[in-house]
Design a protein around this motif. Structure first.
Motif, PDB file in Angstrom:
ATOM      1  N   LEU A  69       0.865  -1.140   0.073  1.00 22.08           N
ATOM      2  CA  LEU A  69       0.140   0.110  -0.085  1.00 22.08           C
ATOM      3  C   LEU A  69       0.984   1.188  -0.066  1.00 22.08           C
ATOM      4  O   LEU A  69       0.437   2.461  -0.169  1.00 22.08           O
ATOM      5  CB  LEU A  69      -0.832  -0.114   1.222  1.00 22.08           C
ATOM      6  N   LEU A  70       2.113   1.214   0.464  1.00 21.81           N
ATOM      7  CA  LEU A  70       2.896   2.251   0.446  1.00 21.81           C
ATOM      8  C   LEU A  70       3.990   2.462  -0.698  1.00 21.81           C
ATOM      9  O   LEU A  70       4.354   3.656  -0.821  1.00 21.81           O
ATOM     10  CB  LEU A  70       4.100   1.997   1.641  1.00 21.81           C
ATOM     11  N   GLU A  71       3.932   1.557  -1.683  1.00 19.58           N
ATOM     12  CA  GLU A  71       4.875   1.488  -2.901  1.00 19.58           C
ATOM     13  C   GLU A  71       3.986   1.875  -3.948  1.00 19.58           C
ATOM     14  O   GLU A  71       2.663   1.267  -4.212  1.00 19.58           O
ATOM     15  CB  GLU A  71       5.218   0.011  -3.187  1.00 19.58           C
ATOM     16  N   SER A  72       4.192   3.043  -4.705  1.00 14.91           N
ATOM     17  CA  SER A  72       3.170   3.401  -5.719  1.00 14.91           C
ATOM     18  C   SER A  72       2.838   2.516  -6.901  1.00 14.91           C
ATOM     19  O   SER A  72       1.734   2.229  -7.323  1.00 14.91           O
ATOM     20  CB  SER A  72       3.639   4.796  -6.034  1.00 14.91           C
ATOM     21  N   ALA A  73       3.729   1.688  -6.926  1.00 13.12           N
ATOM     22  CA  ALA A  73       3.731   0.736  -8.203  1.00 13.12           C
ATOM     23  C   ALA A  73       2.651  -0.441  -7.893  1.00 13.12           C
ATOM     24  O   ALA A  73       1.815  -0.863  -8.799  1.00 13.12           O
ATOM     25  CB  ALA A  73       4.990  -0.025  -8.447  1.00 13.12           C
ATOM     26  N   THR A  74       2.414  -0.806  -6.566  1.00 15.67           N
ATOM     27  CA  THR A  74       1.776  -1.956  -6.261  1.00 15.67           C
ATOM     28  C   THR A  74       0.276  -1.468  -5.675  1.00 15.67           C
ATOM     29  O   THR A  74      -0.795  -1.960  -5.768  1.00 15.67           O
ATOM     30  CB  THR A  74       2.330  -2.639  -5.080  1.00 15.67           C
ATOM     31  N   ALA A  75       0.244  -0.034  -4.935  1.00 16.31           N
ATOM     32  CA  ALA A  75      -0.625   0.750  -4.588  1.00 16.31           C
ATOM     33  C   ALA A  75      -1.897   0.823  -5.646  1.00 16.31           C
ATOM     34  O   ALA A  75      -2.979   0.695  -5.320  1.00 16.31           O
ATOM     35  CB  ALA A  75      -0.312   1.731  -3.611  1.00 16.31           C
ATOM     36  N   GLY A  76      -1.537   1.165  -6.614  1.00 15.46           N
ATOM     37  CA  GLY A  76      -2.531   1.519  -7.744  1.00 15.46           C
ATOM     38  C   GLY A  76      -3.229   0.526  -8.168  1.00 15.46           C
ATOM     39  O   GLY A  76      -4.137   0.529  -8.920  1.00 15.46           O
ATOM     40  N   ASN A  77      -2.633  -0.752  -7.997  1.00 13.15           N
ATOM     41  CA  ASN A  77      -3.486  -1.871  -8.384  1.00 13.15           C
ATOM     42  C   ASN A  77      -3.538  -3.053  -7.405  1.00 13.15           C
ATOM     43  O   ASN A  77      -3.309  -4.299  -7.458  1.00 13.15           O
ATOM     44  CB  ASN A  77      -2.593  -2.584  -9.582  1.00 13.15           C
ATOM     45  N   TRP A  78      -3.965  -2.689  -6.227  1.00 20.53           N
ATOM     46  CA  TRP A  78      -3.881  -3.387  -4.999  1.00 20.53           C
ATOM     47  C   TRP A  78      -5.170  -4.343  -4.883  1.00 20.53           C
ATOM     48  O   TRP A  78      -6.368  -3.894  -5.124  1.00 20.53           O
ATOM     49  CB  TRP A  78      -3.809  -2.562  -3.694  1.00 20.53           C
ATOM     50  N   SER A  79      -4.832  -5.595  -4.512  1.00 26.10           N
ATOM     51  CA  SER A  79      -6.066  -6.707  -4.390  1.00 26.10           C
ATOM     52  C   SER A  79      -6.331  -6.793  -3.032  1.00 26.10           C
ATOM     53  O   SER A  79      -5.768  -7.103  -2.214  1.00 26.10           O
ATOM     54  CB  SER A  79      -5.468  -7.974  -5.127  1.00 26.10           C
ATOM     55  N   CYS A  80      -7.939  -6.534  -2.837  1.00 28.81           N
ATOM     56  CA  CYS A  80      -8.251  -6.672  -1.648  1.00 28.81           C
ATOM     57  C   CYS A  80      -8.644  -8.206  -1.247  1.00 28.81           C
ATOM     58  O   CYS A  80      -9.542  -8.755  -2.092  1.00 28.81           O
ATOM     59  CB  CYS A  80      -9.683  -5.896  -1.347  1.00 28.81           C
ATOM     60  N   PRO A  81      -8.295  -8.426  -0.070  1.00 27.35           N
ATOM     61  CA  PRO A  81      -8.234  -9.875   0.199  1.00 27.35           C
ATOM     62  C   PRO A  81      -9.964 -10.491   0.478  1.00 27.35           C
ATOM     63  O   PRO A  81     -10.253 -11.374   0.149  1.00 27.35           O
ATOM     64  CB  PRO A  81      -7.511 -10.414   1.389  1.00 27.35           C
ATOM     65  N   PHE A  82     -10.525  -9.443   0.876  1.00 27.44           N
ATOM     66  CA  PHE A  82     -11.823  -9.620   1.069  1.00 27.44           C
ATOM     67  C   PHE A  82     -12.906  -9.575  -0.085  1.00 27.44           C
ATOM     68  O   PHE A  82     -13.487 -10.665  -0.384  1.00 27.44           O
ATOM     69  CB  PHE A  82     -12.749  -8.729   2.205  1.00 27.44           C
ATOM     70  N   PHE A  83     -12.570  -8.710  -0.825  1.00 29.38           N
ATOM     71  CA  PHE A  83     -13.623  -8.700  -2.110  1.00 29.38           C
ATOM     72  C   PHE A  83     -13.149  -9.241  -3.237  1.00 29.38           C
ATOM     73  O   PHE A  83     -13.839  -9.571  -4.160  1.00 29.38           O
ATOM     74  CB  PHE A  83     -13.967  -7.022  -2.351  1.00 29.38           C
ATOM     75  N   GLU A  84     -11.809  -9.548  -3.128  1.00 31.10           N
ATOM     76  CA  GLU A  84     -11.185 -10.280  -4.381  1.00 31.10           C
ATOM     77  C   GLU A  84     -11.088  -9.298  -5.544  1.00 31.10           C
ATOM     78  O   GLU A  84     -11.472  -9.951  -6.706  1.00 31.10           O
ATOM     79  CB  GLU A  84     -11.550 -11.590  -4.594  1.00 31.10           C
ATOM     80  N   VAL A  85     -11.013  -8.044  -5.602  1.00 32.94           N
ATOM     81  CA  VAL A  85     -11.219  -7.060  -6.670  1.00 32.94           C
ATOM     82  C   VAL A  85      -9.996  -6.139  -6.325  1.00 32.94           C
ATOM     83  O   VAL A  85      -9.513  -5.813  -5.260  1.00 32.94           O
ATOM     84  CB  VAL A  85     -12.358  -6.148  -6.436  1.00 32.94           C
TER      85      VAL A  85
END
Length: 182
Positions: A69-85
């Motif tokens: 969540l702190l790294e811009s490369a991964t935060a922009g496309n983060w996968s929610c473990p609950f919603f799986e979106v």
């Protein structure tokens, strides 16, 4: 959020469906409830966050779960473990407080370089106490006693902190609200 209350990553990032108390994390819940896509998230005393280990040895610690969540490369496309979106979490502003940044893991420090603040001076602490005392309606004699106590204590220790002043204000409020004797 207080990291001392978050012993694992679940409270912040959520947990997968199928777990007993599965839910989205508090950050995503806040975004969805407030409909504000760029909240400021403050995690207090992040160095005190614990770690939970599953029966198969998997770790669910707070600081590691924050990294994507702190790294811009991964935060922009983060996968929610609950919603799986996937969500764009790259707009979140993060503030983390720590009493001792040296206890933080290197990967977290590389993403969140510490800003070291000097402790407030005695005069700044007194000004804060007087200002807050006025807002709380603390009497002038109680305010004067607080200032005198702070000045005398500073002669014997350099450990006077903002927390000390807040405790003094809380005590003054309780004493002034106590029973009135005639």
């Amino acid at each position: 959020m207080e990291a001392t209350n978050e012993s694992a990553s679940f409270g912040v990032v959520g947990s997968q469906r199928g777990w007993n108390n599965a839910a989205p994390g508090r950050v995503l819940q806040t975004i969805m409830q407030s409909r504000v896509g760029n909240p400021i998230v403050i995690i207090d005393e992040v160095e005190k966050a614990g770690s939970v280990h599953s029966s198969n040895g998997r770790s669910f610690d707070l600081t590691t779960s924050l990294l994507p969540l702190l790294e811009s490369a991964t935060a922009g496309n983060w996968s929610c473990p609950f919603f799986e979106v996937r969500f764009d979490m790259g707009w979140i502003g993060w503030v983390m407080t720590s009493n001792d940044y040296r206890q933080l893991p290197a990967p977290l420090l590389s993403r969140c370089p510490p800003l070291k603040l000097r402790p407030p001076s005695l005069e700044e602490l007194i000004d804060f106490g007087l200002q807050q005392g006025g807002k709380r309606g603390i009497s002038e004699p109680s305010s004067e006693a607080m200032v005198e106590t702070l000045r005398r204590a500073s002669l014997h220790t350099s450990q006077i902190s903002l927390r000390t002043v807040i405790r003094m204000l809380d005590l003054a409020e309780r004493l002034e609200a106590g029973p009135v004797t005639q």
